[in-house]
Design a protein around this motif. Structure first.
Motif, PDB file in Angstrom:
ATOM      1  N   SER A 401       0.818  -1.218   0.000  1.00 10.05           N
ATOM      2  CA  SER A 401       0.000   0.000   0.000  1.00 10.05           C
ATOM      3  C   SER A 401       0.847   1.261   0.000  1.00 10.05           C
ATOM      4  O   SER A 401       0.347   2.346  -0.270  1.00 10.05           O
ATOM      5  N   ALA A 402       2.125   1.138   0.291  1.00  5.77           N
ATOM      6  CA  ALA A 402       3.013   2.312   0.351  1.00  5.77           C
ATOM      7  C   ALA A 402       3.900   2.384  -0.877  1.00  5.77           C
ATOM      8  O   ALA A 402       4.974   2.981  -0.827  1.00  5.77           O
ATOM      9  N   SER A 403       3.463   1.772  -1.976  1.00  2.00           N
ATOM     10  CA  SER A 403       4.319   1.685  -3.160  1.00  2.00           C
ATOM     11  C   SER A 403       3.605   2.222  -4.406  1.00  2.00           C
ATOM     12  O   SER A 403       2.381   2.139  -4.518  1.00  2.00           O
ATOM     13  N   PRO A 404       4.398   2.745  -5.366  1.00  2.63           N
ATOM     14  CA  PRO A 404       3.817   3.351  -6.584  1.00  2.63           C
ATOM     15  C   PRO A 404       3.489   2.283  -7.615  1.00  2.63           C
ATOM     16  O   PRO A 404       4.219   2.074  -8.584  1.00  2.63           O
ATOM     17  N   ARG A 405       2.364   1.590  -7.429  1.00  2.00           N
ATOM     18  CA  ARG A 405       2.101   0.377  -8.201  1.00  2.00           C
ATOM     19  C   ARG A 405       1.774   0.629  -9.676  1.00  2.00           C
ATOM     20  O   ARG A 405       1.848  -0.283 -10.483  1.00  2.00           O
ATOM     21  N   GLU A 406       1.420   1.867 -10.004  1.00  2.00           N
ATOM     22  CA  GLU A 406       1.124   2.178 -11.404  1.00  2.00           C
ATOM     23  C   GLU A 406       2.412   2.439 -12.193  1.00  2.00           C
ATOM     24  O   GLU A 406       2.390   2.413 -13.422  1.00  2.00           O
ATOM     25  N   PHE A 407       3.471   2.741 -11.487  1.00  2.00           N
ATOM     26  CA  PHE A 407       4.688   3.199 -12.143  1.00  2.00           C
ATOM     27  C   PHE A 407       5.213   2.116 -13.093  1.00  2.00           C
ATOM     28  O   PHE A 407       5.552   1.026 -12.674  1.00  2.00           O
ATOM     29  N   LEU A 408       5.231   2.434 -14.351  1.00  2.00           N
ATOM     30  CA  LEU A 408       5.683   1.572 -15.446  1.00  2.00           C
ATOM     31  C   LEU A 408       4.720   0.469 -15.867  1.00  2.00           C
ATOM     32  O   LEU A 408       5.035  -0.331 -16.758  1.00  2.00           O
ATOM     33  N   GLY A 409       3.555   0.426 -15.242  1.00  2.00           N
ATOM     34  CA  GLY A 409       2.490  -0.418 -15.800  1.00  2.00           C
ATOM     35  C   GLY A 409       2.693  -1.917 -15.717  1.00  2.00           C
ATOM     36  O   GLY A 409       2.125  -2.666 -16.503  1.00  2.00           O
ATOM     37  N   HIS A 410       3.476  -2.361 -14.752  1.00  2.00           N
ATOM     38  CA  HIS A 410       3.598  -3.814 -14.562  1.00  2.00           C
ATOM     39  C   HIS A 410       2.430  -4.327 -13.716  1.00  2.00           C
ATOM     40  O   HIS A 410       1.776  -3.548 -13.033  1.00  2.00           O
ATOM     41  N   PRO A 411       2.192  -5.641 -13.737  1.00  2.00           N
ATOM     42  CA  PRO A 411       1.070  -6.163 -12.941  1.00  2.00           C
ATOM     43  C   PRO A 411       1.256  -5.907 -11.444  1.00  2.00           C
ATOM     44  O   PRO A 411       2.387  -5.776 -10.973  1.00  2.00           O
ATOM     45  N   ASP A 412       0.149  -5.851 -10.761  1.00  2.00           N
ATOM     46  CA  ASP A 412       0.146  -5.603  -9.318  1.00  2.00           C
ATOM     47  C   ASP A 412       0.660  -6.854  -8.576  1.00  2.00           C
ATOM     48  O   ASP A 412       0.755  -7.932  -9.159  1.00  2.00           O
ATOM     49  N   ALA A 413       0.972  -6.693  -7.305  1.00  2.00           N
ATOM     50  CA  ALA A 413       1.355  -7.837  -6.483  1.00  2.00           C
ATOM     51  C   ALA A 413       0.101  -8.431  -5.839  1.00  2.00           C
ATOM     52  O   ALA A 413      -0.753  -7.694  -5.362  1.00  2.00           O
ATOM     53  N   LEU A 414       0.015  -9.749  -5.815  1.00  2.00           N
ATOM     54  CA  LEU A 414      -1.065 -10.390  -5.067  1.00  2.00           C
ATOM     55  C   LEU A 414      -0.745 -10.301  -3.580  1.00  2.00           C
ATOM     56  O   LEU A 414       0.406 -10.092  -3.195  1.00  2.00           O
ATOM     57  N   GLU A 415      -1.777 -10.504  -2.773  1.00  2.00           N
ATOM     58  CA  GLU A 415      -1.574 -10.523  -1.319  1.00  2.00           C
ATOM     59  C   GLU A 415      -2.358 -11.702  -0.769  1.00  2.00           C
ATOM     60  O   GLU A 415      -3.487 -11.945  -1.211  1.00  2.00           O
ATOM     61  N   ALA A 416      -1.778 -12.385   0.194  1.00  2.00           N
ATOM     62  CA  ALA A 416      -2.526 -13.471   0.826  1.00  2.00           C
ATOM     63  C   ALA A 416      -2.166 -13.567   2.303  1.00  2.00           C
ATOM     64  O   ALA A 416      -1.028 -13.369   2.707  1.00  2.00           O
ATOM     65  N   LEU A 417      -3.194 -13.871   3.077  1.00  2.00           N
ATOM     66  CA  LEU A 417      -3.014 -14.145   4.495  1.00  2.00           C
ATOM     67  C   LEU A 417      -2.944 -15.661   4.600  1.00  2.00           C
ATOM     68  O   LEU A 417      -3.884 -16.348   4.185  1.00  2.00           O
ATOM     69  N   VAL A 418      -1.818 -16.189   5.060  1.00  2.00           N
ATOM     70  CA  VAL A 418      -1.670 -17.656   5.030  1.00  2.00           C
ATOM     71  C   VAL A 418      -1.439 -18.228   6.419  1.00  2.00           C
ATOM     72  O   VAL A 418      -1.049 -17.521   7.322  1.00  2.00           O
TER      73      VAL A 418
END
Ligand SMILES: *Cc1c(COP(=O)(O)O)cnc(C)c1O
Length: 418
Positions: A401-418
């Protein structure tokens, strides 16, 4: 390459973090929730991904609570990690949730935490947010004189007085803090000198006064500095008691508890902090009967329970230096790249998800066209090949949530509670 030194096999060293308790199986796969990492990643679906370990989150809170003196509540500051499933998990473990936007408020209200135990801080709360806070019945931390008439109006509209606490810009800094958020001129809170005036205006506006919020800074590993800030914060509050519209019911002393990121970082020594809190809680029992103290922690509760996992796409050699190019990077994990307010770039603990006969110095970089996209600078790692998984530890706080996820248009990171 160097021959593998067996002493390096200790998981703590391998993860590069003192106090890390992650372990590997015989083939060198890191164990997450009792399973080899590659299996968990397959179950989650793809890399890059963040994995948050449920049991570790619970254990962390349990350990802290076991030492927390009577009369002190534990809150989760959800800006550290706002993933809804994780917030729901935390809601069952802590006494309150602190939010800093209406987006966070929505997740907190859904989490099962009673609205009465949600509080809202932030320097620029909109009218809409303040109205929502009052209607929901949560506690608003007032940070500006402007908020008073807005809250008064919202109180009228909703038919119940806004519950408020005064967030104070302390007249001192939290020493040795990774990020200072108090002392000097700040956009956060009301300057301590203006608090008496603020208390009068809260009274005049007939808001429901509940106490104080004092948050000095973040990522602190020095117990003495935290103890000093907490005591000085408490002392300040006692100086305002005869000016309060009513006896404070809550004194939120903030947090700032840090976690170790490198072998040079010593984990925070909780014992002196807990002793001091016990003394402050005892003082509170006589100074302001019925009041509770609170800690609000983000990073300390969730940071060590999270991993960021990416996969090696390419292995390059440039003028003698090995680069592992992975499918994740600073666009998902700005903090690990050293660009989230750090004064000095230091590697997060990083490891490859297998054992190799030898180790090497390798830099882990992402796919972005910028030299800032550096997850590890010349780290000592097992020799990795294309397809191997690379783990960044200590990644449960201020990650996705503290990262520029749009920057350069790569896919987002998945998240999982395991
Ligand atoms: C960011 C923040 C926190 C959480 O800080 P951590 O260092 O993650 O524990 C708590 N309270 C307030 C007001 C904050 O802004």
């Amino acid at each position: 390459m160097t021959e593998r030194d067996d002493s390096i096999l200790s998981p703590i060293e391998d993860a590069g973090s003192r106090g890390s308790t992650w372990s590997r199986n015989a083939s060198g796969e890191w164990l997450v929730a009792g399973q080899p990492l590659s299996r968990i990643v397959d179950a989650v679906g793809a890399t890059p991904c963040y994995l948050y370990d449920r049991d570790r989150l619970s254990e962390r809170v349990r350990e802290l609570r076991a030492q927390l003196p009577q009369g002190v509540d534990l809150h989760y500051a959800m800006k550290a990690n706002p993933m809804p499933a994780l917030v729901c998990h935390m809601a069952r473990l802590v006494d309150g949730i602190d939010v800093a936007s209406r987006g966070e408020l929505r997740v907190a209200l859904d989490s099962g935490m009673p609205a009465a135990r949600i509080s809202f801080a932030g320097p620029g709360k909109s009218e809409l947010e303040l109205r929502q806070a009052v209607a929901a019945g949560i506690l608003t931390h007032i940070e500006s004189f402007r908020e008073i008439p807005v809250l008064a109006q919202a109180s009228e509209r909703s038919g119940s007085a806004a519950r408020v606490a005064v967030r104070v810009n302390l007249p001192f800094e939290l020493r040795a803090s990774g990020m200072k958020m108090s002392g000097g001129a700040r956009q956060f809170g009301i300057d301590a000198e203006q608090v008496p005036d603020m208390l009068r205006r809260i009274d005049a506006a007939q808001l429901s006064f509940e106490g104080f919020h004092l948050f000095a800074g973040s990522q602190n590993l020095r117990a003495a500095a935290i103890v000093e800030a907490q005591t000085r914060s408490y002392d300040l509050v006692t100086g305002w008691l005869d000016q309060c519209p009513s006896v404070p019911r809550t004194i939120n002393l903030g947090g700032g508890f840090g976690i170790p990121y490198t072998l040079q970082d010593l984990p925070l020594d909780l014992a002196p902090i807990m002793d001091n809190l016990a003394a402050l809680a005892a003082r509170a029992r006589s100074d302001l009967p019925g009041a509770r103290l609170a800690l609000e922690l983000g990073r300390y509760l969730v940071g060590e329970a999270g991993l960021y996992v990416s996969r090696v796409i390419d292995r390059k050699l440039s003028r003698g230096q090995v680069f592992l190019v992975v499918d994740g990077g600073m666009h998902h994990h700005l903090a690990a790249s050293g660009n989230f307010g750090q004064v000095m770039r230091r590697n997060y603990p990083v490891a490859v998800n297998r054992l190799s006969p030898s180790r090497e110095s390798a830099s882990v970089v992402g796919p972005l066209c910028t030299p800032l996209d550096l997850l590890a600078d010349r780290a000592d790692l097992d020799v990795a090949e294309v397809g191997d998984l690379v783990v960044v530890f200590q990644s449960g706080a201020y990650g996705r949530s503290a990262s520029p996820r749009e920057f350069l248009g790569h896919p987002d990171a998945l998240e999982a509670l395991v």
